[in-house]
Design an enzyme around this catalytic site. Structure first.
Site, PDB file in Angstrom:
ATOM      1  CG  ASP A   1      -2.168   0.903   0.939  1.00 43.05           C
ATOM      2  OD1 ASP A   1      -2.077   1.794   0.055  1.00 43.05           O
ATOM      3  OD2 ASP A   1      -3.203   0.740   1.603  1.00 43.05           O
TER       4      ASP A   1
HETATM    5  C1  BGC Z   1      -4.989   3.276   0.007  1.00 51.58           C
HETATM    6  C2  BGC Z   1      -4.986   2.293  -1.122  1.00 51.58           C
HETATM    7  C3  BGC Z   1      -4.878   3.017  -2.427  1.00 51.58           C
HETATM    8  C4  BGC Z   1      -3.612   3.876  -2.408  1.00 51.58           C
HETATM    9  C5  BGC Z   1      -3.391   4.645  -3.691  1.00 51.58           C
HETATM   10  C6  BGC Z   1      -3.828   4.270  -0.073  1.00 51.58           C
HETATM   11  O1  BGC Z   1      -4.068   5.317   0.816  1.00 51.58           O
HETATM   12  O2  BGC Z   1      -4.953   2.595   1.235  1.00 51.58           O
HETATM   13  O3  BGC Z   1      -6.160   1.521  -1.083  1.00 51.58           O
HETATM   14  O4  BGC Z   1      -4.868   2.104  -3.487  1.00 51.58           O
HETATM   15  O5  BGC Z   1      -3.722   4.810  -1.354  1.00 51.58           O
HETATM   16  O6  BGC Z   1      -4.306   5.668  -3.819  1.00 51.58           O
END
Ligand code: BGC
Length: 836
Positions: free
Chosen positions: A242
């Site tokens: 993530d």
């Molecule tokens: C989230 C993810 C997301 C990523 C990119 C993170 O804050 O937890 O689910 O894909 O950001 O936007």
């Protein structure tokens, strides 16, 4: 292997990925052999927030990503769908496939190679701020829907990224909290949807979560990443982090992470090249990560064709239709006393649509899933007007102020004094100010920054102009903590590990009474994001709304959560957002023909008003076409067919996992992290103990013989259905496939859809098991009077449990009970089955 899902074959299309082959492997190795260690290390860290690096010399293109929970988000305006929990409420695997294909098309219209979805984590409690992006409380339902969705996305030549691996079931303190669960709990509850996504859906990317699992961050978790994902499930795709979820470059490299997103903060040249040279990380480990990126690119043909597909449209009417279908299929009718619904437009002169979610359209929750719609999103007001105007007059009132208005408009008795300190415990250097309001709140989310030190104390007073109940409303973001005291007594409090979007309480004040207010606020990262306001409850609801309610033949109160009360980065309240209980009560008192529509992921406190309103529709987050679908359901143009994907509890206290949701006090551990080029930081790791084990949602309720407000799988229709003629073998060999057939009949007078649900019980098991578990379901559309015979197949996994001692899936021969019905509680057909 979940062979029960094997009916969902991988569809072949010109752009679907080709399977891995000796030719692809040979080519990938040849490309790898041309890279230096420096180039390889560069490849395993992202760039420009949403890209992988390219290496033109070996014909490896730069690959583009996009968020995807409710639409292809990142690259400009797009179609927003009824995604996540709404998809789960459809209980429709064909629709999941259609949605996946549609997202795939939208991605191709924006040159996107990786969709960062689906999110398949279990809705363990209603509080998790990201439940709306996820699916349901049941691993089987999640598995079936995730597989279809992934196959749909990938059939369009776009990689699906199943997330967040794993046990990401709370948003509070999401970077630091550890989800601690035993292996059986993980295997039976929290991992099956990932397993199905990888082994059946063949998802080519997985995203690790922020949280720790049993004390080790997901991105560095050997057990999950190496033993299970890449070992047992033989995952050959890309395991990415993530965004900023890595804490240790060497540990992540050695424990299975392939790609650090969005940039190589830890898995970078500075850390990994010396580590490879010293033997701490083997070069073959880096090679394996690079091969996964190259292999994916080759299998999808990313270097050989443009990802921008001229056959896909950015402004796609086909996508718009899919969004409308999803809203129609998901909205769930929970109460309909006296058959108030469907409304007969010929018998109504005026309808009032009142409340914070009536207009503009509410399409999704908050955080990285938020999309900007390319089509004008249809609100409930507009949807109803489109359908019934001019024959029925439509009155609209938002009825309530916005959260920031409450902060801005609070009439403090004189100025507020604030004192901001250079520490997080109200000591050190201080700067004082006078302020007119406490109104710094703005929705958002961010990683806690343990090095940012600040704390602010506010002092002021408030004088009640009238006697009555007053709302005290506070809000902050991330893991910010605060305490609000009235005359020295704490009234609203947020501990650091329990961040929620907003909190409130009420107090009774006499006319002219003055109260002293202190608030202590500690931000969890740079800046001040605190809002505090006080308002007479009665003043929150406009006179206009009451007049409209009185003038109308029927009223819809559009209540529930929004992006600033249900969002990534924080949890939400179990109670409805501030003021809404009072809103519904006030309007229902004026007009008893009041229908409530509730937005949000499932489960909120309805006790103050449910017996005062005849009808309740759960609309989740219905996407851009939600208003049209809501209107069609209200007026009977669409028969509701959504079913609850999560048990709807009466109160937070009675919710299955409530007792086990927050970190165990005193069980914190320390985590010492050395960021590259930066000072080391000590993090406190709170431990969330999953001692509810398998007793999540309906498993808990049915095992304990108790009844929630609305059970899992429940949803009303404008017609009625019956189940009959169950046919299942009385005995079968353990390990064989068991077919269960039965009739479903539409016994009412309009066409409709029912979801037949098959639950398996294993009273004779050697270990204790949930009383029943969903192992099959099918949505069936029936004309009035029509009967269809359905057959659902149960494979060995449907009867198994994870045997901790033997370390494998085990079926105990003996007695099983098969139950078929329309919810976890209503299963009119039953049959005993003995497995030999
Ligand atoms: C989230 C993810 C997301 C990523 C990119 C993170 O804050 O937890 O689910 O894909 O950001 O936007």
């Amino acid at each position: 292997m979940l062979s029960i899902l094997s009916g969902l074959a991988h569809s072949a299309s010109a752009q679907a990925p080709v399977p891995d082959s000796p030719q692809i492997e040979a080519k990938a190795h040849e490309m790898l052999s041309k890279l230096t260690l420096e180039q390889k290390v560069e490849l395993i860290g992202g760039t420009d927030y949403m890209y992988t690096h390219d290496i033109p010399a070996i014909n490896l293109p730069r690959l583009k990503m996009s968020d995807a929970s409710v639409g292809v988000r990142t690259w400009g305006p797009t179609t927003s769908y009824a995604g996540g929990v709404s998809l789960a409420a459809t209980w429709d695997k064909d629709y999941a496939r259609t949605l996946g294909e549609s997202l795939g098309n939208d991605a191709r219209a924006r040159s996107v190679h990786f969709l960062l979805g689906p999110g398949v984590n279990i809705a363990r409690t209603p509080l998790n701020g990201r439940n709306f992006e996820y699916l349901s409380e049941d691993p089987f339902l999640n598995s079936v829907l995730a597989v279809s969705y992934i196959q749909g996305v990938q059939s369009k030549g776009v990689v699906a990224t199943v997330k967040h691996f794993a046990l990401n079931n709370q948003e509070f303190n999401r970077h630091n909290a550890s989800s601690d669960a035993d292996e059986r709990t993980m295997r039976e509850m929290y991992l099956p949807a990932f397993e199905a996504a990888v082994t059946v859906g063949h998802a080519d990317a997985v995203m690790n979560s922020y949280n720790l699992i049993n004390g080790q961050h997901a991105t560095q978790n050997e057990f999950l990443n190496l033993k299970i994902l890449k070992g047992e499930w033989a995952f050959k795709g890309i395991l990415m982090s993530d965004w900023d979820a890595v804490y240790d470059g060497v540990a992540a490299a050695n424990n299975g992470l392939d790609l650090e997103m969005p940039s190589p903060r830890f898995m970078n040249a500075k850390t990994l090249i010396p580590a490879v040279k010293s033997g701490q990380v083997k070069e073959s480990v880096i090679d394996d990560k690079v091969l996964r990126i190259i292999r994916t690119s080759l299998r999808y043909g990313f270097a050989d064709r443009p990802q921008l597909d001229p056959a896909s449209s950015t402004y796609s009417l086909a996508s718009k239709q899919v969004a409308l279908d999803g809203a129609r299929k998901s909205i769930t009718l929970l109460k309909n006393d006296g058959h108030l619904l469907p409304l007969d437009a010929s018998k109504i002169k005026t309808i009032a649509i009142i409340g914070p979610n009536a207009h503009p359209a509410l399409t999704g929750g908050g955080g990285s899933s938020e999309v900007r719609e390319i089509f004008e999103a249809v609100s409930t007001v507009v949807g109803v007007a489109n359908l019934v105007e001019p024959n029925v007059h439509v009155l609209y009132s938002p009825a309530m102020p916005q959260m920031n208005d409450v902060f801005q408009n609070t009439k403090w008795d004189g100025d507020i004094q604030s004192a901001t300190y250079t520490t997080n415990d109200f000591t050190g250097k201080v700067e004082t100010r006078t302020e007119k309001s406490i109104a710094n709140f703005h929705p958002g989310w961010s990683a806690p920054d343990e090095k940012y030190l600040s704390s602010t104390r506010y002092t002021g007073s408030f004088k009640a102009t009238k006697a009555g109940e007053y709302l005290v409303l506070a809000s902050a973001i991330g893991s910010d903590s605060y305490k609000v005291l009235i005359d020295g007594k704490p009234i609203v409090e947020q501990p650091r590990s329990e961040g929620q979007n907003s909190r409130y309480s009420t107090i009774d004040l006499q006319a002219g009474q003055t109260i002293h207010v202190d608030a202590e606020y500690v931000p969890s990262f740079a800046g001040n994001h605190f809002g505090l306001g006080i308002s007479l409850d009665a003043d929150l609801i406009s006179d206009e709304a009451k007049q409209f309610a009185a003038a109308a033949d029927v009223v819809v109160v559009a209540a529930g959560f929004q992006g600033n009360t249900e969002s990534e980065g924080q949890d939400r309240t179990f109670e409805l957002p501030w003021g809404q209980d009072a809103l519904i009560q006030t309007i229902a008192a004026v007009n008893p023909r009041t229908i409530v529509t509730l937005s949000g992921a499932v489960g909120t406190d309805t006790r103050h008003w449910l017996d005062k309103v005849p009808a309740l529709l759960q609309v989740y987050y219905p996407g851009q076409e939600g208003g049209t679908a809501i209107a069609e359901i209200l007026f009977g143009k669409q028969n509701p067919e959504g079913k609850l994907p999560v048990t709807f509890d009466r109160s937070w206290d009675e919710s299955a996992s409530a007792k086990f949701y927050y970190p165990v006090k005193g069980a914190d551990t320390a985590l010492h992290v050395t960021e590259n080029d930066k000072e080391p930081v000590d993090y406190v790791v709170p431990h969330v103990k999953y001692d509810d084990k398998l007793m999540v949602g309906y498993r808990y309720w049915t095992t304990n013989g108790k009844h929630p407000l609305f059970p899992f799988g429940f949803g009303l229709s404008y017609t009625t259905f019956s189940f009959a003629k169950l046919d299942a073998p009385a005995t079968a060999a353990a390990g064989s496939t068991v077919n269960v057939s039965f009739n479903v009949t539409n016994t009412g007078s309009v066409a409709g859809a029912e979801v037949a649900q098959l639950y398996v019980s294993n009273p004779g098991a050697k270990v204790s098991r949930p009383e029943r578990e969903l192992k099959g379901f099918e949505k069936v559309h029936l004309a009035p009077g029509e009967t269809k015979r359905l057959t659902l197949s149960l494979d060995a996994r449907a009867f198994s449990y994870w045997d901790e001692a033997a370390h494998k899936w085990t079926v105990d021969p003996g007695k099983f009970v098969l139950r078929v019905g329309d919810s976890s509680e209503n299963t009119p057909l039953n049959a005993d089955l003995t497995l030999n």
